[in-house]
Design a protein around this motif. Sequence first.
Motif, PDB file in Angstrom:
ATOM      1  N   SER B 274       0.836  -1.205   0.000  1.00  0.00           N
ATOM      2  CA  SER B 274       0.000   0.000   0.000  1.00  0.00           C
ATOM      3  C   SER B 274       0.871   1.255   0.000  1.00  0.00           C
ATOM      4  O   SER B 274       0.601   2.212  -0.712  1.00  0.00           O
ATOM      5  CB  SER B 274      -0.952  -0.008   1.192  1.00  0.00           C
ATOM      6  OG  SER B 274      -0.257   0.236   2.377  1.00  0.00           O
ATOM      7  N   TRP B 275       1.958   1.236   0.762  1.00  0.00           N
ATOM      8  CA  TRP B 275       2.855   2.399   0.779  1.00  0.00           C
ATOM      9  C   TRP B 275       3.561   2.559  -0.562  1.00  0.00           C
ATOM     10  O   TRP B 275       3.741   3.662  -1.064  1.00  0.00           O
ATOM     11  CB  TRP B 275       3.873   2.290   1.914  1.00  0.00           C
ATOM     12  CG  TRP B 275       3.257   2.551   3.244  1.00  0.00           C
ATOM     13  CD1 TRP B 275       3.115   1.667   4.273  1.00  0.00           C
ATOM     14  CD2 TRP B 275       2.648   3.768   3.689  1.00  0.00           C
ATOM     15  NE1 TRP B 275       2.466   2.241   5.324  1.00  0.00           N
ATOM     16  CE2 TRP B 275       2.166   3.532   5.004  1.00  0.00           C
ATOM     17  CE3 TRP B 275       2.454   5.025   3.123  1.00  0.00           C
ATOM     18  CZ2 TRP B 275       1.504   4.512   5.753  1.00  0.00           C
ATOM     19  CZ3 TRP B 275       1.794   5.996   3.862  1.00  0.00           C
ATOM     20  CH2 TRP B 275       1.333   5.734   5.152  1.00  0.00           C
ATOM     21  N   LEU B 276       3.938   1.419  -1.117  1.00  0.00           N
ATOM     22  CA  LEU B 276       4.584   1.456  -2.431  1.00  0.00           C
ATOM     23  C   LEU B 276       3.643   2.090  -3.444  1.00  0.00           C
ATOM     24  O   LEU B 276       4.023   2.963  -4.227  1.00  0.00           O
ATOM     25  CB  LEU B 276       4.928   0.025  -2.859  1.00  0.00           C
ATOM     26  CG  LEU B 276       5.845  -0.128  -4.063  1.00  0.00           C
ATOM     27  CD1 LEU B 276       7.237   0.370  -3.744  1.00  0.00           C
ATOM     28  CD2 LEU B 276       5.919  -1.586  -4.505  1.00  0.00           C
ATOM     29  N   PHE B 277       2.384   1.670  -3.391  1.00  0.00           N
ATOM     30  CA  PHE B 277       1.397   2.194  -4.334  1.00  0.00           C
ATOM     31  C   PHE B 277       1.186   3.691  -4.124  1.00  0.00           C
ATOM     32  O   PHE B 277       1.173   4.469  -5.076  1.00  0.00           O
ATOM     33  CB  PHE B 277       0.073   1.447  -4.197  1.00  0.00           C
ATOM     34  CG  PHE B 277      -1.014   2.050  -5.045  1.00  0.00           C
ATOM     35  CD1 PHE B 277      -1.093   1.762  -6.389  1.00  0.00           C
ATOM     36  CD2 PHE B 277      -1.935   2.935  -4.502  1.00  0.00           C
ATOM     37  CE1 PHE B 277      -2.074   2.327  -7.185  1.00  0.00           C
ATOM     38  CE2 PHE B 277      -2.916   3.510  -5.280  1.00  0.00           C
ATOM     39  CZ  PHE B 277      -2.975   3.206  -6.631  1.00  0.00           C
ATOM     40  N   ILE B 278       1.028   4.077  -2.858  1.00  0.00           N
ATOM     41  CA  ILE B 278       0.752   5.493  -2.584  1.00  0.00           C
ATOM     42  C   ILE B 278       1.897   6.363  -3.084  1.00  0.00           C
ATOM     43  O   ILE B 278       1.696   7.375  -3.756  1.00  0.00           O
ATOM     44  CB  ILE B 278       0.508   5.699  -1.069  1.00  0.00           C
ATOM     45  CG1 ILE B 278      -0.832   5.055  -0.683  1.00  0.00           C
ATOM     46  CG2 ILE B 278       0.503   7.182  -0.721  1.00  0.00           C
ATOM     47  CD1 ILE B 278      -1.089   4.991   0.797  1.00  0.00           C
ATOM     48  N   THR B 279       3.123   5.954  -2.786  1.00  0.00           N
ATOM     49  CA  THR B 279       4.276   6.727  -3.248  1.00  0.00           C
ATOM     50  C   THR B 279       4.275   6.843  -4.769  1.00  0.00           C
ATOM     51  O   THR B 279       4.405   7.945  -5.332  1.00  0.00           O
ATOM     52  CB  THR B 279       5.588   6.030  -2.810  1.00  0.00           C
ATOM     53  OG1 THR B 279       5.437   5.582  -1.483  1.00  0.00           O
ATOM     54  CG2 THR B 279       6.757   6.959  -2.933  1.00  0.00           C
ATOM     55  N   GLU B 280       4.137   5.692  -5.409  1.00  0.00           N
ATOM     56  CA  GLU B 280       4.179   5.676  -6.866  1.00  0.00           C
ATOM     57  C   GLU B 280       3.071   6.544  -7.446  1.00  0.00           C
ATOM     58  O   GLU B 280       3.293   7.338  -8.367  1.00  0.00           O
ATOM     59  CB  GLU B 280       4.026   4.233  -7.363  1.00  0.00           C
ATOM     60  CG  GLU B 280       4.011   4.114  -8.865  1.00  0.00           C
ATOM     61  CD  GLU B 280       3.185   2.932  -9.332  1.00  0.00           C
ATOM     62  OE1 GLU B 280       3.456   1.811  -8.868  1.00  0.00           O
ATOM     63  OE2 GLU B 280       2.250   3.140 -10.134  1.00  0.00           O
ATOM     64  N   PHE B 281       1.869   6.412  -6.884  1.00  0.00           N
ATOM     65  CA  PHE B 281       0.717   7.110  -7.445  1.00  0.00           C
ATOM     66  C   PHE B 281       0.850   8.620  -7.253  1.00  0.00           C
ATOM     67  O   PHE B 281       0.540   9.400  -8.143  1.00  0.00           O
ATOM     68  CB  PHE B 281      -0.555   6.582  -6.790  1.00  0.00           C
ATOM     69  CG  PHE B 281      -1.796   6.933  -7.551  1.00  0.00           C
ATOM     70  CD1 PHE B 281      -1.933   6.576  -8.881  1.00  0.00           C
ATOM     71  CD2 PHE B 281      -2.826   7.630  -6.949  1.00  0.00           C
ATOM     72  CE1 PHE B 281      -3.073   6.896  -9.598  1.00  0.00           C
ATOM     73  CE2 PHE B 281      -3.963   7.962  -7.659  1.00  0.00           C
ATOM     74  CZ  PHE B 281      -4.089   7.599  -8.988  1.00  0.00           C
ATOM     75  N   LEU B 282       1.332   9.009  -6.086  1.00  0.00           N
ATOM     76  CA  LEU B 282       1.534  10.446  -5.856  1.00  0.00           C
ATOM     77  C   LEU B 282       2.545  11.007  -6.846  1.00  0.00           C
ATOM     78  O   LEU B 282       2.331  12.035  -7.475  1.00  0.00           O
ATOM     79  CB  LEU B 282       2.016  10.690  -4.423  1.00  0.00           C
ATOM     80  CG  LEU B 282       0.962  10.593  -3.322  1.00  0.00           C
ATOM     81  CD1 LEU B 282       1.608  10.788  -1.960  1.00  0.00           C
ATOM     82  CD2 LEU B 282      -0.130  11.627  -3.536  1.00  0.00           C
ATOM     83  N   LEU B 283       3.662  10.309  -6.991  1.00  0.00           N
ATOM     84  CA  LEU B 283       4.734  10.804  -7.855  1.00  0.00           C
ATOM     85  C   LEU B 283       4.332  10.789  -9.321  1.00  0.00           C
ATOM     86  O   LEU B 283       4.657  11.696 -10.081  1.00  0.00           O
ATOM     87  CB  LEU B 283       5.986   9.935  -7.677  1.00  0.00           C
ATOM     88  CG  LEU B 283       6.836  10.204  -6.449  1.00  0.00           C
ATOM     89  CD1 LEU B 283       7.984   9.208  -6.400  1.00  0.00           C
ATOM     90  CD2 LEU B 283       7.387  11.614  -6.488  1.00  0.00           C
ATOM     91  N   SER B 284       3.641   9.730  -9.741  1.00  0.00           N
ATOM     92  CA  SER B 284       3.390   9.561 -11.166  1.00  0.00           C
ATOM     93  C   SER B 284       2.203  10.383 -11.647  1.00  0.00           C
ATOM     94  O   SER B 284       2.155  10.772 -12.798  1.00  0.00           O
ATOM     95  CB  SER B 284       3.174   8.083 -11.500  1.00  0.00           C
ATOM     96  OG  SER B 284       2.018   7.617 -10.854  1.00  0.00           O
ATOM     97  N   ALA B 285       1.209  10.632 -10.775  1.00  0.00           N
ATOM     98  CA  ALA B 285       0.011  11.292 -11.278  1.00  0.00           C
ATOM     99  C   ALA B 285      -0.412  12.495 -10.438  1.00  0.00           C
ATOM    100  O   ALA B 285      -0.429  13.629 -10.919  1.00  0.00           O
ATOM    101  CB  ALA B 285      -1.128  10.278 -11.366  1.00  0.00           C
ATOM    102  N   ILE B 286      -0.716  12.262  -9.163  1.00  0.00           N
ATOM    103  CA  ILE B 286      -1.396  13.296  -8.375  1.00  0.00           C
ATOM    104  C   ILE B 286      -0.565  14.573  -8.277  1.00  0.00           C
ATOM    105  O   ILE B 286      -1.000  15.647  -8.694  1.00  0.00           O
ATOM    106  CB  ILE B 286      -1.724  12.766  -6.958  1.00  0.00           C
ATOM    107  CG1 ILE B 286      -2.580  11.511  -7.069  1.00  0.00           C
ATOM    108  CG2 ILE B 286      -2.416  13.836  -6.143  1.00  0.00           C
ATOM    109  CD1 ILE B 286      -3.943  11.725  -7.670  1.00  0.00           C
ATOM    110  N   VAL B 287       0.663  14.440  -7.757  1.00  0.00           N
ATOM    111  CA  VAL B 287       1.462  15.654  -7.537  1.00  0.00           C
ATOM    112  C   VAL B 287       1.787  16.376  -8.854  1.00  0.00           C
ATOM    113  O   VAL B 287       1.614  17.594  -8.948  1.00  0.00           O
ATOM    114  CB  VAL B 287       2.737  15.324  -6.730  1.00  0.00           C
ATOM    115  CG1 VAL B 287       3.542  16.582  -6.493  1.00  0.00           C
ATOM    116  CG2 VAL B 287       2.380  14.675  -5.417  1.00  0.00           C
ATOM    117  N   PRO B 288       2.217  15.663  -9.903  1.00  0.00           N
ATOM    118  CA  PRO B 288       2.472  16.381 -11.162  1.00  0.00           C
ATOM    119  C   PRO B 288       1.228  17.096 -11.690  1.00  0.00           C
ATOM    120  O   PRO B 288       1.320  18.237 -12.177  1.00  0.00           O
ATOM    121  CB  PRO B 288       2.908  15.273 -12.123  1.00  0.00           C
ATOM    122  CG  PRO B 288       3.447  14.212 -11.261  1.00  0.00           C
ATOM    123  CD  PRO B 288       2.662  14.261  -9.993  1.00  0.00           C
ATOM    124  N   VAL B 289       0.066  16.450 -11.586  1.00  0.00           N
ATOM    125  CA  VAL B 289      -1.151  17.096 -12.084  1.00  0.00           C
ATOM    126  C   VAL B 289      -1.427  18.372 -11.292  1.00  0.00           C
ATOM    127  O   VAL B 289      -1.719  19.430 -11.860  1.00  0.00           O
ATOM    128  CB  VAL B 289      -2.351  16.125 -12.002  1.00  0.00           C
ATOM    129  CG1 VAL B 289      -3.648  16.885 -12.219  1.00  0.00           C
ATOM    130  CG2 VAL B 289      -2.211  15.036 -13.040  1.00  0.00           C
TER     131      VAL B 289
END
Lengths: 234, 612, 273
Positions: B274-289
């Motif tokens: 879950s932490w791996l996913f959250i990190t990846e998802f934040l970096l790849s989509a949420i924060v850049p958007v």
Amino acid sequence: MDTLIELGRGPLFRFAVALAVLGLLRHAVLSLWGMRQVLRRAGDKRFALGPVIQRTLVHLNPVRYFTGNRGVYSILSTLFHVGLILVPILFAGHIRLWQRGLGIGWPALPMSVADALTILTVVTGVLLVVGRAWFVASREMSRPQDWLLPPLIAFEFLSGYLLAHPGSNPFDLQLVTLLHVGVGDLLLLVTPFTKIAHCAMLPFSQLVSEMAWKFVPGAGHDVVKTLGKEGQPI
Amino acid sequence: MRRLLATKALLWFIAGGALILAIVRFARGMGATTALTDLTPWGFWIGFDVMGGVALAAGGFVVAGTVYVFRLERYHAIVRPAVLTAFLGYLAVVGGLLFDLGLPWNIWHMVIYWNPHSPLFEVGWCVMLYLTVLALEFAPVLFEAARHPLLAKAYKFLKSATVPLVFLGIMLSTLHQSSLGSLNLILPHRLHPLWYTPILPIMFFVSAIGLGLMMVSCESLVSAWLYEREPELEVVQGLGKAARWVLSGYAVLRLGDIFVRGQGPAIFAGTYESWLFITEFLLSAIVPVVLLSLPAIRRSAGGLTVTALMAVTGIVMNRIDVGGLAQVGTTGTHYVPSWMEVWMSLGVVAAAALAYFFVAERFNLFHAGPVKREQFRYNLPTFDPGTLVAHPDPYTAGLGRYTLAGVFGAAVVLGLLPHSAFAGLSLKSQRVTPPGFGDRVLIDGNRTREAVLFEHKKHVEREGGEASCVRCHHLNNPAERTTGCARCHRDMYQTTSIFDHSLHAARLGTGKGCASCHVDNAALKDVAHTKACLDCHTRMLPATAAVKPRQPPRLGPAPSYVDALHGMCIQCHEERAKDPRVNKPALAQCATCHTGKVPSFDPAKPDARQTL
Amino acid sequence: MRAILTDVTKCIGCEKCVAACVTENKLPPALPARWTRDDGLSAERFTAIERKGTSNVRKQCRHCLEPACASACPVGALHKTPEGPVVYDSSKCLGCRYCMMACPFGIPRYQWGSTVPYVRKCTMCHENRVKLGRQPACTEACPTQATIFGERTELLAEAHRRLGVDPARYQPAVWGETDVGGTSVLYLSPIPLDFLGVGRVQHERALPELTVTAMEAVPPVFVGVGAVLAGVRWIIGRRMKLADGSSPHGGSHDGSHGGSGTGSRGGSKEKKP
């Protein structure tokens, strides 16, 4: 201290040897490459290999200086180099280490000869430094590395002698081992960056003096500039 | 030009080291260089080099499509760099793959042996074809200045074929970008459900477009910074705008898919995945958007660079997750890439980057023409002040620095290499060589800083010739500790109420005091051949003592309690372990029975042996 | 189709099958190495006995009816023979190890220590025995008939007969009858055999089915993407021409950007699944 010695005999030693070998190789490749570039641009494409080989061989022959005005220096220097080259390569203990690490070995010098050469190297090394300090001319033109390298080499051989004769070693065995290993690594490390590089670069230096001075591109322009005759018709 | 010089030197450093590792990889095999195991046959090289590399090179088809399909001419300026990046990226992928394949010389087998059921077969073909397409797409840049009539003709032909080539490139990219996702569809047992989804191919394709946009932005901004030229800010802002939409779409698709499959709770389970996913998802989509929605960020080159780098990291992380990190928990392995794998991958990237610089400095990659190479003052032959080595061509001065960096990289790697890289992994072919000189070796057998002259020859003779070597030299690797003296001379450290060896050694002068008691250098260093207590402690016994003790018992090494216990079990164990038909090599290993702390000899506690 | 039935309750763990396998395949000694799994199998051991409580479970390749390894291999180096065994052709292999990833039982092992490494696994003695009508070395060596060789249908019937005669002795299933689409190595066991699988057990259906949809979509997607691209380029080109005709300074750039951008993405999404 064990860890430090293992570091110096293992990773650091490999690093040092690799840097020495590859560094010298780099000098050689760059020299040849540069020579090719110069030759390509030069108008005069004549190139005499003969004098280069001849001069290299002449430089390798110290005997002819023995009777000159610096005969003593030449003899000392030659004796210094004999031990310097032979002992590290042909000392039985070193060969044993190579055998253990890589499984390759070669014939060794007899212990007594190795001992004699070691002492000779230490003594001549010290004398060379003394001579350098004694004569004003050589003192003036000496660089820091000229002062530092002979004592370091002399120390390396002295510590090696103590390690080969533990009975006469008044110091802590571990400490001497560490220093011997450490200084050895240091000498290898600085090989491509100091005058020790002449061990492999001698022929290339000759090659350069044969080529580079002859074929400096734009040399004509430099001459004109030096003479202050820029823009004048020749 | 400082930053360019420093960057290039760093790249040469990495590449120099990687060159050594490449040699080791092929000379010693994958076992010696990677941390891969039977349970994790794919690792960093697949996750980063192949899956990440292909995605990183997606910029080529995205930008080509923007210009030649959607006809947005203002992006024309970045087509060439983008196509070059893609071409070099795919070359790097293939280069990296050559190290990862066990039999890389068979890579062409895909051409003749077909298995259309395999996604990897499809990926292989697409990459092969797309690499050709990219080469043809980029070739005009190289032929532009060529004078040869044949090349000029080729230039003209390729130039006219641009649109069909671009179309073919996009078609192939669509297929293999998504097929890299399909590749994982057959691994439902390995891949964690947060990543495993039937629409993995679509997920890979969409994220590849996003990554392509961000990577092109990144590359444009970074190269502008390195070459100190004006960044194409307007173009990058346009890319950022598009990336914002694509990445939002990706985020919605990703979350929607997870919730539709009912895996929503796994995101917040607090587990490793879950932490791996959250990190990846934040970096790849949420924060850049979010960042791309802020006008302040969109306007500044720095802000755009950070955002693009973040998105690139995040999506590459997604590929690495799918390729390995998200399989760690499900399969229960402990794969951590070896430093050699990581260095090797970086080396491939470094080589690609250097090739990029090479092209940028010689061809019309950017509209302004070839960027200026770093200039060095034209001089007479330069003498290296330390070595007096002359490099006659002044132009090699730049090359001189880079080769020096490369040599340093190679030397560092050679220093760091494990011993197996030199000696090989085989345990069988270890050759033990007898000492080639003298009969005595100075050893510190117990590592107690007390070196003794060890009578090697006498030991060999006493122990029964060459067959006895293994008694002390188990493997005889350098830096490996041979059997300590105390293993056989069991009495040497025995502390009794009467005698304390280490105390005596310390008092008599470490390393030099041995001879005070062990008088005969040639004799065994055991009780039998050593001075008795009374020889020195002459006044130990009062003359008036009523009980006259005998001399201490003069016995040689005797089996200890430990040996007796070992003897009860170990014989059968060893017999069984040696039987080649029984697969229990572990039977003879110490840790099979000593499941707790493995006993070891500790000189600080001389009687440790007795308490174990 | 030939198969092997292993009855865990009959196995005494003597490892004669292991010894026979080693002799038959001329396997070298199995030295412990960093990369081996601690389950007895390795590139040098194709079968091993795992002890679970009082049960001895013989591990080997399951020779699936629809093998994931064979489906994954990009060069078809692995294939299911008509006789039943799944075999490996080392001359085709390029060493990608996708088969090792795909196998749900983690059976294929790699010669990591070699510079010319191959994938190694049980071949059910196909080349020298099964193809010639003989039985594999392991079943031949078994002293208690715990592991037997025969036609798959007959072995299944035998397994169900044993289940019917003594239901209390076994778990109520024949392992390999249907899981991962059926296997050619069947088990009767008093304990669940899920531990033989790697990772999350996903044995309801054959794994190759999972990639089939994606792989079948490849040709239509390829053609479809091409068609969409050509269409989009044509439409935009025409629009630009019209815009150029009406107003010489192209004010339509922004419009075409927004329209085409979203349109294309929608298009590719439609094509994909």
